[in-house]
Design an enzyme around this catalytic site. Structure first.
Site, PDB file in Angstrom:
ATOM      1  N   CYS A  34    -113.336  25.714  47.521  1.00 53.03           N
ATOM      2  CA  CYS A  34    -113.477  25.347  48.993  1.00 53.03           C
ATOM      3  C   CYS A  34    -113.712  26.639  49.843  1.00 53.03           C
ATOM      4  O   CYS A  34    -114.649  26.261  50.679  1.00 53.03           O
ATOM      5  CB  CYS A  34    -112.347  24.710  49.715  1.00 53.03           C
TER       6      CYS A  34
ATOM      7  N   GLY B  84    -107.111  20.932  52.495  1.00 56.32           N
ATOM      8  CA  GLY B  84    -107.362  21.426  50.800  1.00 56.32           C
ATOM      9  C   GLY B  84    -106.327  21.598  49.950  1.00 56.32           C
ATOM     10  O   GLY B  84    -106.472  21.532  48.903  1.00 56.32           O
TER      11      GLY B  84
ATOM     12  N   THR C 294    -107.035   8.280  42.662  1.00 56.12           N
ATOM     13  CA  THR C 294    -105.917   8.020  43.568  1.00 56.12           C
ATOM     14  C   THR C 294    -105.488   9.483  44.387  1.00 56.12           C
ATOM     15  O   THR C 294    -104.912   9.276  45.569  1.00 56.12           O
ATOM     16  CB  THR C 294    -104.504   7.695  43.031  1.00 56.12           C
ATOM     17  N   GLY C 295    -105.966  10.765  44.040  1.00 58.25           N
ATOM     18  CA  GLY C 295    -105.575  12.004  44.685  1.00 58.25           C
ATOM     19  C   GLY C 295    -106.442  12.261  45.894  1.00 58.25           C
ATOM     20  O   GLY C 295    -107.364  11.185  46.172  1.00 58.25           O
TER      21      GLY C 295
ATOM     22  N   HIS D 217    -112.484  25.371  57.051  1.00 58.55           N
ATOM     23  CA  HIS D 217    -112.328  26.630  56.766  1.00 58.55           C
ATOM     24  C   HIS D 217    -113.081  27.617  57.426  1.00 58.55           C
ATOM     25  O   HIS D 217    -114.303  27.755  57.461  1.00 58.55           O
ATOM     26  CB  HIS D 217    -112.393  26.827  55.408  1.00 58.55           C
TER      27      HIS D 217
END
Lengths: 354, 354, 354, 354
Positions: free
Chosen positions: A146, A178, A11-12, A246
């Site tokens: 990341c 992020g 769910t994240g 990024h």
């Protein structure tokens, strides 16, 4: 035969990205979802606060969510973990001990000497050392942070051709995605503002490239860091008002041979990782693109190159202090997170490891 | 007795800032405005597209705009130039030749050996060498580039105490107001984006600090640059979605003595420039503030410290490659442009040069 | 004699704004701070995550924080409540029952018939009905919702001159600061995005103006709503990427007399509330400003007019459906929250109620 | 057989979008590009400042740019015009007079009674009246203004089912991409800000829906506006910090029958335009999507639904003043500009008009 996949932390925000990428990819069949106890037993579509730019896939939406216990994931060829680091340690260990293969976006095992830390277009050959792993356990692989992912690909290309990099200074300007979305980065922090600090991010960026670009002790299956005094990294990481992508301002010095700018650009353009050579489905046509325009790469314009798997470089210039400086950009939720996990699984299949 | 002031380029964004600061400052009386031929002969309020967060001052609004010719500015003790560089060269020369004192925000004469390049809280002592200038001409002073201004103040404090800095690497994240507003930076460039390039900005940032922190040959009144091999600067400049306030990620190496972190912070906190000592009205209480919070300085929260004349530093850390790294922030339209001009004029008055 | 003031919810964003405004205002002396049990007994500066653009005032920083219990606030002439609505109900009741005067930013008592709902530049005369309040209790006053505050001031000016407004349609574009900063609005929600929904905000905006612009039954001290069928309000509220300043697109219809555009503009420009007439220190020079430029008001340029106490109107045009439409802007954390509280207290003093 | 297409104004932002959409669409073959004299005779890739999120298509990049003169476009089945309105009038007239079919994004001919103004998923049947057009001339069709396009689709669905809409009030929050990128909207206008005004946009929004939803006099081929007193529209248009996607807060009143909310939602969900029925390649699966979540639609999350051809609606509620209010969102550079042009051409082919 599709790879049967599970997703932990479904769910994240990282979990949602795994699910989107899996559903769009015919190489995979999503068969199991894990989340917190609160969500277990319910349909995924009923418990997730879906916040992606594409609608929730119908098939996933109907899947029943389970607790993150190995017993629910035994049918999976591979399980992708988007768990928070406060729970990832124990859960991933339990999965691996039950023989389940885990590819994790969490930071917990990134420095573990027996766990490879892999950016698929940078150090896919590290996966070869898993071919003979202890079969009583699952394979355990970590995806890099990341901000690391975008840097090590162009470095790897140079290292292969011109030998070690001895120094790197980097200032990143990182996207808010992020940090997820509940709450993630507060709008008060990035509207008409930036935050020149991301907790513990600089440590990761100063540590992870030394493992990714390091050697493997084949006899013990130990993944080694380049010693700190052979590869000095200084990082400043900042958060800016960008959704995805990024950007890094990078200066490097070669340990021995200093190539010309033309050689560097040619090396990047010619670089091919095993992902491309093994024709992995998600592999980008080019792992690295070099842009000639003086004002590129830019996150909004370039992050989706190669579906987010390509690193875009530009602005290669002489550096007054080190050898060269350049700007590089990578998609933090694709190459920098869920996407790398998918591509690692494709590599495992291509290499007959799973 | 108020300083009688004129403003060239009065309708542009720098000119508007000069006017706002002058009207709020009882040390000055604004007596003459210059703009392009198209606007001359008309009331300022009728020709300007005023875009400041404070209303146009009533007194300025009623002033008649003149062409930028010295004849209209003979009553001025000092003229502030916010002209574009494509016209500043000739116009400023004509003014100075007619005996008018010019403080310019344009880049044209910044590298001229007889023209001081001044950040008032960094190198005010350079102005002393004007005391004996050729009285047949006006004084000519250049304000530094906006990205330079914030850097040289903390460097100057360190240089005074610990001797020369030999290396500096800097990546800036610059606000859009530096580019003005018609059109300035396009919203397409900074919404969900940043641009890792600002035309010719890196050259300025690699050149100007070497003059500002350099010596003066008192016999000839020549302003000298620190030789490039004694002070190596590597700059990357980027544009981000911030209205006001340039942030810089900075790494430095000292030529001789490497002080401790505590010594550096104490030095910054104790630093006082002549502006404070001479009690110039616009001088900030502290030319430098060091913030202990790990996530500061931030442009929205810290740019207005000292009414925009204070440089905010934070995050001083050991650097793996050079000696130390830190983050610094300055207000680009105050210390980095119009505000410095005002403070320079106050210094000239305090030093009895005008 | 300064007004002795306390602040409840002192560590939150509204509480911080109360403290900043109080410390800058010589009419007040800040003597007591209340926050959650977790913070009590500690110095304010040690427990608050200060996020304002001005530094934390030294005097407040040293104050000891108490639990929100009346016993700690007995020395206060007035207590400002920045409490969250989930606790404000009980705490404020306890304070008032102990004879402490409370001016609250919470929504809990806004619809209570004995509690005036006051925007100080719109309905200050409602406070007169408190002069004879039950002396065994403290006075209890509610500040309106932030989106209401900016609307009712120009409406009140028109209502006074031209009689009732019968219809209003409004779409707001609201700033993120209204939601505070921990976490407040997520950056993922407003970067390259807006959210056309703010929970329960539309209900407030459709209800509160009918009380603020309504009558008072002097015999019972009851504050009455204009009946819904006499003043129909339709509201849509949205969240946009603006730090401070709520903008509203408004259409209105007069019940009886439809004035001309010139009459409306003149009425707004001539409007004076009791705040100005009683020379309250925080009262703006003009409660309403009408801007002639076609593209104003704008939040960044106009929110600070009158130190945030002025409502800026513009773009008055004929409306195809109702009578007229216009745009209005107000500062949501000044007139729309803490600032109104301060100005209400100044009114109470000027009216000899406290 | 692919449709042979040309693009006028090829270097501008609308032109670039036409080119991207054409290159991705196998129904079309791009054969001719027109731009200003300055660019003519040169390769497109050499003259365009490409600012799209996808790379410039290789085939287009190599095409030679011509002046916008009919002689260079005689091989085209259809020419898409992305010309600025200051030149579009004469150039399009010349093209049509030379028998070339023109689909234009410029505003010049939108109100011309013989030129259909078409949103392909709203009034495709207007194109039928071109079947018998004067064959000595080219067909001339106008695309609607970007803010109109998203509104008329849900209105058309309702009008078909429940009869005329008599009143509409709308406040838009429009993306910056509508203004192009050189310079387009200045970042100073939308960072921490919005601009409650877009020049002449409200006039378009109050006029165009009355033609799009109006009748056609089949005998004369005249496209009629619904009389103003039968369909009253009041519009306020604002510019916000969003890259793509116009959001509108809309209130409507039905002339005769007021359906229930359920009926409206069902009508929208069942609506199919000729684009879907005729299986046009670019037609979205659903011309309208209704979202049940209370905080949708949002531009970043929903603009790409149906590849930008779907209008997303949400938040249908009772309106205190009119009948109902809702929020709708459409992609301003797809349905609101170039995309509609492409879909109109597909409709012309499907209807055998070209």
């Amino acid at each position: 035969m599709a790879i049967k996949a599970g997703v932990l932390g479904a769910t994240g925000s990282v979990g949602q990205r795994f699910i989107l990428l899996l559903e769009e990819n015919p190489e995979f069949e999503l068969v199991a979802l894990g989340a917190s106890k609160r969500s277990s037993g319910r349909a995924y579509g009923d418990v997730v606060a879906w916040k992606q730019t594409k609608p929730i896939p119908a098939q996933s939406s109907g899947l029943t969510v389970h607790e993150c216990s190995a017993v629910h994931f035994t049918s999976c060829d591979v399980v992708f973990s988007g768990l928070d680091s406060d729970v990832a340690g124990d859960i991933e260990e339990e999965f691996v001990n039950h023989g389940i293969n885990v590819i994790s976006n969490a930071k917990n095992y990134r420095q573990h000497p027996q766990v490879p830390l892999v950016v698929p277009t940078a150090n896919p050959e590290h996966l070869d050392h898993l071919a003979n792993h202890d079969k009583s356990k699952g394979i355990h692989i970590c995806i890099s942070n990341c901000s690391t992912a975008g840097l090590v690909v162009p470095l790897k290309a140079l290292q292969e051709k011109f030998g070690p990099i001895s120094h790197m200074m980097v200032t990143t300007m990182q996207a808010v995605s992020g940090a997820g979305f509940s709450p993630g980065v507060s709008s008060m922090d990035v509207l008409d503002n930036l935050v020149p600090y991301i907790g513990s991010e600089e440590d990761k960026l100063e540590m992870e490239p030394r493992k990714i670009l390091g050697d493997v002790d084949a006899s013990t299956g130990t993944f080694l860091h380049i010693p700190q005094d052979e590869f000095k990294i200084s990082a400043t990481t900042t958060r800016v008002a960008v959704i995805d992508g990024h950007t890094a301002s990078v200066s490097i010095k070669f340990a021995k041979n200093k190539p010309s700018k033309e050689e560097i650009i040619a090396t990047w353009r010619e670089y091919q990782s095993q992902c491309e050579l093994l024709k992995c489905k998600s592999a980008p046509e080019h792992a690295i693109v070099y842009l000639d325009q003086p004002d590129r790469p830019q996150p909004r314009l370039d992050r989706d190159t190669g579906n987010g798997y390509t690193v875009s470089c530009g602005r290669l210039r002489d550096d007054e202090v080190l050898d060269y400086k350049f700007v590089c950009l990578s998609h933090n939720t694709v190459l920098g997170a869920a996407g790398s996990g998918i591509l690692i699984a494709e590599l495992l299949k291509a290499k007959n490891i799973i």
